[in-house]
Design an enzyme around this catalytic site. Structure first.
Site, PDB file in Angstrom:
ATOM      1  N   LYS A  67       0.856  -1.187   0.000  1.00  0.00           N
ATOM      2  CA  LYS A  67       0.000   0.000   0.000  1.00  0.00           C
ATOM      3  C   LYS A  67       0.886   1.229   0.000  1.00  0.00           C
ATOM      4  O   LYS A  67       1.998   1.199   0.546  1.00  0.00           O
ATOM      5  CB  LYS A  67      -0.875   0.006   1.261  1.00  0.00           C
ATOM      6  CG  LYS A  67      -2.107   0.869   1.138  1.00  0.00           C
ATOM      7  CD  LYS A  67      -3.246   0.122   0.465  1.00  0.00           C
ATOM      8  CE  LYS A  67      -4.510   0.955   0.362  1.00  0.00           C
ATOM      9  NZ  LYS A  67      -5.672   0.135   0.008  1.00  0.00           N
ATOM     10  N   GLY A  71     -23.727   5.007   2.580  1.00  0.00           N
ATOM     11  CA  GLY A  71     -22.704   5.444   1.621  1.00  0.00           C
ATOM     12  C   GLY A  71     -23.192   5.128   0.225  1.00  0.00           C
ATOM     13  O   GLY A  71     -23.562   3.982  -0.069  1.00  0.00           O
ATOM     14  N   GLY A  94     -21.464   5.960  -2.764  1.00  0.00           N
ATOM     15  CA  GLY A  94     -20.383   6.245  -3.704  1.00  0.00           C
ATOM     16  C   GLY A  94     -20.173   5.050  -4.607  1.00  0.00           C
ATOM     17  O   GLY A  94     -21.120   4.321  -4.914  1.00  0.00           O
ATOM     18  N   ASN A  95     -18.935   4.829  -5.024  1.00  0.00           N
ATOM     19  CA  ASN A  95     -18.666   3.734  -5.950  1.00  0.00           C
ATOM     20  C   ASN A  95     -19.117   2.391  -5.372  1.00  0.00           C
ATOM     21  O   ASN A  95     -19.885   1.655  -5.991  1.00  0.00           O
ATOM     22  CB  ASN A  95     -17.177   3.714  -6.303  1.00  0.00           C
ATOM     23  CG  ASN A  95     -16.818   2.538  -7.174  1.00  0.00           C
ATOM     24  OD1 ASN A  95     -16.536   1.460  -6.675  1.00  0.00           O
ATOM     25  ND2 ASN A  95     -16.878   2.701  -8.491  1.00  0.00           N
ATOM     26  N   GLY A 124     -21.020   1.680  -2.594  1.00  0.00           N
ATOM     27  CA  GLY A 124     -22.403   1.628  -2.119  1.00  0.00           C
ATOM     28  C   GLY A 124     -23.428   1.639  -3.239  1.00  0.00           C
ATOM     29  O   GLY A 124     -24.400   0.873  -3.218  1.00  0.00           O
ATOM     30  N   TYR A 125     -23.212   2.489  -4.237  1.00  0.00           N
ATOM     31  CA  TYR A 125     -24.183   2.563  -5.335  1.00  0.00           C
ATOM     32  C   TYR A 125     -24.267   1.223  -6.078  1.00  0.00           C
ATOM     33  O   TYR A 125     -25.362   0.694  -6.311  1.00  0.00           O
ATOM     34  CB  TYR A 125     -23.826   3.699  -6.308  1.00  0.00           C
ATOM     35  CG  TYR A 125     -24.434   3.540  -7.679  1.00  0.00           C
ATOM     36  CD1 TYR A 125     -25.819   3.485  -7.842  1.00  0.00           C
ATOM     37  CD2 TYR A 125     -23.627   3.423  -8.812  1.00  0.00           C
ATOM     38  CE1 TYR A 125     -26.382   3.313  -9.108  1.00  0.00           C
ATOM     39  CE2 TYR A 125     -24.182   3.250 -10.068  1.00  0.00           C
ATOM     40  CZ  TYR A 125     -25.556   3.189 -10.217  1.00  0.00           C
ATOM     41  OH  TYR A 125     -26.109   3.000 -11.457  1.00  0.00           O
TER      42      TYR A 125
HETATM   43  P1  NAD Z   1     -16.640   7.040  -2.567  1.00  0.00           P
HETATM   44  O1  NAD Z   1     -15.870   8.248  -2.224  1.00  0.00           O
HETATM   45  O2  NAD Z   1     -16.982   6.755  -3.983  1.00  0.00           O
HETATM   46  O3  NAD Z   1     -18.030   7.031  -1.755  1.00  0.00           O
HETATM   47  C1  NAD Z   1     -18.124   7.241  -0.391  1.00  0.00           C
HETATM   48  C2  NAD Z   1     -19.595   7.515  -0.034  1.00  0.00           C
HETATM   49  O4  NAD Z   1     -19.723   7.584   1.390  1.00  0.00           O
HETATM   50  C3  NAD Z   1     -20.132   8.828  -0.562  1.00  0.00           C
HETATM   51  O5  NAD Z   1     -21.467   8.644  -0.978  1.00  0.00           O
HETATM   52  C4  NAD Z   1     -20.090   9.755   0.647  1.00  0.00           C
HETATM   53  O6  NAD Z   1     -21.055  10.777   0.591  1.00  0.00           O
HETATM   54  C5  NAD Z   1     -20.413   8.771   1.738  1.00  0.00           C
HETATM   55  N1  NAD Z   1     -19.959   9.212   3.065  1.00  0.00           N
HETATM   56  C6  NAD Z   1     -18.819   9.845   3.412  1.00  0.00           C
HETATM   57  N2  NAD Z   1     -18.803  10.071   4.731  1.00  0.00           N
HETATM   58  C7  NAD Z   1     -19.952   9.563   5.222  1.00  0.00           C
HETATM   59  C8  NAD Z   1     -20.503   9.487   6.510  1.00  0.00           C
HETATM   60  N3  NAD Z   1     -19.879  10.000   7.572  1.00  0.00           N
HETATM   61  N4  NAD Z   1     -21.707   8.866   6.644  1.00  0.00           N
HETATM   62  C9  NAD Z   1     -22.341   8.356   5.585  1.00  0.00           C
HETATM   63  N5  NAD Z   1     -21.862   8.405   4.332  1.00  0.00           N
HETATM   64  C10 NAD Z   1     -20.690   9.003   4.167  1.00  0.00           C
HETATM   65  O7  NAD Z   1     -15.800   5.829  -1.912  1.00  0.00           O
HETATM   66  P2  NAD Z   1     -15.866   4.283  -2.267  1.00  0.00           P
HETATM   67  O8  NAD Z   1     -14.796   3.977  -3.248  1.00  0.00           O
HETATM   68  O9  NAD Z   1     -17.265   3.882  -2.538  1.00  0.00           O
HETATM   69  O10 NAD Z   1     -15.374   3.677  -0.864  1.00  0.00           O
HETATM   70  C11 NAD Z   1     -16.281   3.486   0.222  1.00  0.00           C
HETATM   71  C12 NAD Z   1     -15.681   2.474   1.168  1.00  0.00           C
HETATM   72  O11 NAD Z   1     -15.446   1.261   0.457  1.00  0.00           O
HETATM   73  C13 NAD Z   1     -14.321   2.857   1.775  1.00  0.00           C
HETATM   74  O12 NAD Z   1     -14.237   2.334   3.068  1.00  0.00           O
HETATM   75  C14 NAD Z   1     -13.334   2.155   0.866  1.00  0.00           C
HETATM   76  O13 NAD Z   1     -12.101   1.904   1.534  1.00  0.00           O
HETATM   77  C15 NAD Z   1     -14.090   0.878   0.604  1.00  0.00           C
HETATM   78  N6  NAD Z   1     -13.590   0.174  -0.587  1.00  0.00           N
HETATM   79  C16 NAD Z   1     -13.758   0.691  -1.835  1.00  0.00           C
HETATM   80  C17 NAD Z   1     -13.263   0.003  -2.931  1.00  0.00           C
HETATM   81  C18 NAD Z   1     -13.454   0.508  -4.327  1.00  0.00           C
HETATM   82  O14 NAD Z   1     -13.013  -0.192  -5.255  1.00  0.00           O
HETATM   83  N7  NAD Z   1     -14.110   1.620  -4.536  1.00  0.00           N
HETATM   84  C19 NAD Z   1     -12.575  -1.209  -2.741  1.00  0.00           C
HETATM   85  C20 NAD Z   1     -12.426  -1.715  -1.453  1.00  0.00           C
HETATM   86  C21 NAD Z   1     -12.936  -1.008  -0.386  1.00  0.00           C
END
Ligand code: NAD
Length: 420
Positions: A106, A218, A220-221, A223-224
């Site tokens: 990392k 959440g 974002g990527n 959650g959606y």
């Molecule tokens: P992102 O930035 O696309 O989305 C994050 C979402 O969380 C947004 O909708 C934001 O508004 C919301 N958010 C932020 N703070 C918040 C809070 N206090 N309460 C409620 N919602 C809140 O990020 P992502 O890529 O979707 O990542 C989200 C989680 O998933 C992280 O923990 C990340 O480490 C994990 N993750 C993501 C991936 C990936 O490929 N995207 C892979 C492994 C793990």
């Protein structure tokens, strides 16, 4: 994250517990408690106003027993050495559990990327990759996006590395733009993988996911796409949220419409076809079958664990459940599909991208998605079976089984290689 919270100490604690569970000794703990290599780099970046600014970055290469180091790079103002080491250790377990031929790594730069212009960001990214160019490589260490880095960052990394090494090294990073050897499937991979893991858990707990209610924190990527695919699988997504708050409709939300409103207005709370608005805290405690935390870490704590009503929690986010909370959830019989299993879809598709790059490009997107699904299903059942057959399920949750499988795989590889 509180000031006293040290993720590296937590990661070592988890390792200790797993070593004890497996009956492996101190020798193995010591061999795994420290990164094989930790690089700290000082980066000088010419700013748009003509001044030069200094930034600090790291790359932690935790373990390479199973293959080249693999893991993302995050840009964040609070990133520090211990966080990067802990994240690299978690990548070792995630990759081992997923059965990928990768070790764990990392990287991070302490920076607030929102304060940099695109040109400054490009110069910072190129400076970072040039500084670590001698330790990364297609067969050595393969970075990817993480918090506040994206396909554009990977394009700069790939270009800088290829320029320095005088070649076209597509496989040196994953999560690249499609034009530079990336896969569309990478975009949906984490959320789709979480949806598949949640579906498999629902089959075990309820006999199926169809008609089961879901809340996703959440949007974002991760959650959606988790919400989208769970609803396509027949579940009823009754609540979603983002940092501004949440929305609830007991009949189910139209996820594509919610997404449209989020894209247009910046938040899901502006979606109108709902029964009521809810807070992020309320969302976690809703009377639903499946809860998907997909935002930030430490949201299920000993303070609210007792009020969680979902029977299945699928962790799309990294570290959403504290160890104290997990004890409460386990005593209530709640199944927690842990992050290193539930959110591994991203790195699984990164592996497909890397193989595809090395072979000169051959895979179709449908094939990548099918492979992701197959791997998620197999991995889920391997962890579930280990948990059910080898552990006391009233004392341990699925996480203990996931860690045991991962650590044992790395241990066996180290033993076979004659390291211990
Ligand atoms: P992102 O930035 O696309 O989305 C994050 C979402 O969380 C947004 O909708 C934001 O508004 C919301 N958010 C932020 N703070 C918040 C809070 N206090 N309460 C409620 N919602 C809140 O990020 P992502 O890529 O979707 O990542 C989200 C989680 O998933 C992280 O923990 C990340 O480490 C994990 N993750 C993501 C991936 C990936 O490929 N995207 C892979 C492994 C793990």
């Amino acid at each position: 994250m509180s000031v006293t919270h040290d993720p590296y100490e937590e990661a070592k604690k988890q390792l200790r517990q797993t070593i004890d569970l497996l009956g492996l000794g101190d020798e193995v703990y010591e061999a795994l408690a420290y990164p094989e290599r930790l690089i700290r780099v000082r980066l000088l970046v010419k700013m748009d106003d003509g001044t030069t600014k200094t930034f600090i970055g790291w790359r932690s290469e935790h373990n390479s027993a199973l293959g080249p180091y693999k893991g993302g790079v995050r840009y964040h103002p609070q990133t520090n050495e211990h966080e990067v080491i802990a994240l690299s250790m978690w990548m070792t377990w995630k990759n081992a559990l997923a059965g990928l031929p990768y070790g764990g790594g990392k990287g991070g730069i302490r920076v607030d990327p929102k304060k940099l212009s695109p040109g400054e960001l490009e110069r910072l990214s190129r400076a970072y990759f040039a500084a670590i160019a001698d330790v990364v490589g297609v067969d050595q260490d393969i970075p990817a996006p993480d918090v506040y880095t994206n396909p554009q960052t990977m394009a700069w990394y790939f270009d800088e590395y290829s320029r320095i090494k005088r070649g076209q090294y597509f496989g040196v990073v994953t999560g690249k733009p499609l034009e530079l050897g990336g896969l569309q499937t990478r975009v949906i991979s984490t959320g789709y993988g979480t949806a598949v893991a949640a579906r498999e858990a629902a089959k075990k707990v309820f006999g199926g996911v169809e008609g089961r209610t879901v809340a996703v924190q959440g949007f974002g990527n991760a959650g959606y796409y988790a919400a989208k695919f769970l609803s396509e699988m027949g579940a009823i997504v009754v609540a979603v949220s983002d940092s501004k708050g949440g929305i609830y409709n007991s009949k189910g939300l139209n996820i594509e419409e919610v997404k449209k409103v989020k894209d247009e207005t910046g938040s899901v709370i502006n979606y109108s076809n709902i029964e009521r608005k809810i807070t992020n805290e309320e969302l976690l405690e809703l009377d639903v079958d499946i809860l998907v935390p997909a935002a930030i870490e430490n949201v299920i704590t000993e303070e609210n664990a007792d009020r969680i009503k979902a029977k299945v929690i699928a962790e799309a986010a990294n570290g959403p459940t504290t160890p104290e909370a997990e004890k409460v959830l386990t005593s209530k019989g709640i199944v927690v599909v842990p992050d290193i299993l539930a959110n591994a879809g991203g790195v699984i598709v990164s592996h497909i991208e890397w193989v595809n790059n090395r072979m000169g490009g051959w895979i179709r997107e449908e094939e990548a998605k099918a492979r992701l699904e197959e791997k998620m299903v197999n991995n889920f059942h391997a962890v579930w079976d280990y948990w059910q057959k080898k552990l006391d399920t009233s004392k341990y949750n699925m996480r203990a089984a996931a860690y045991a499988i991962a650590v044992e795989r790395v241990y066996r590889a180290m033993k076979l290689r004659g390291w211990i």
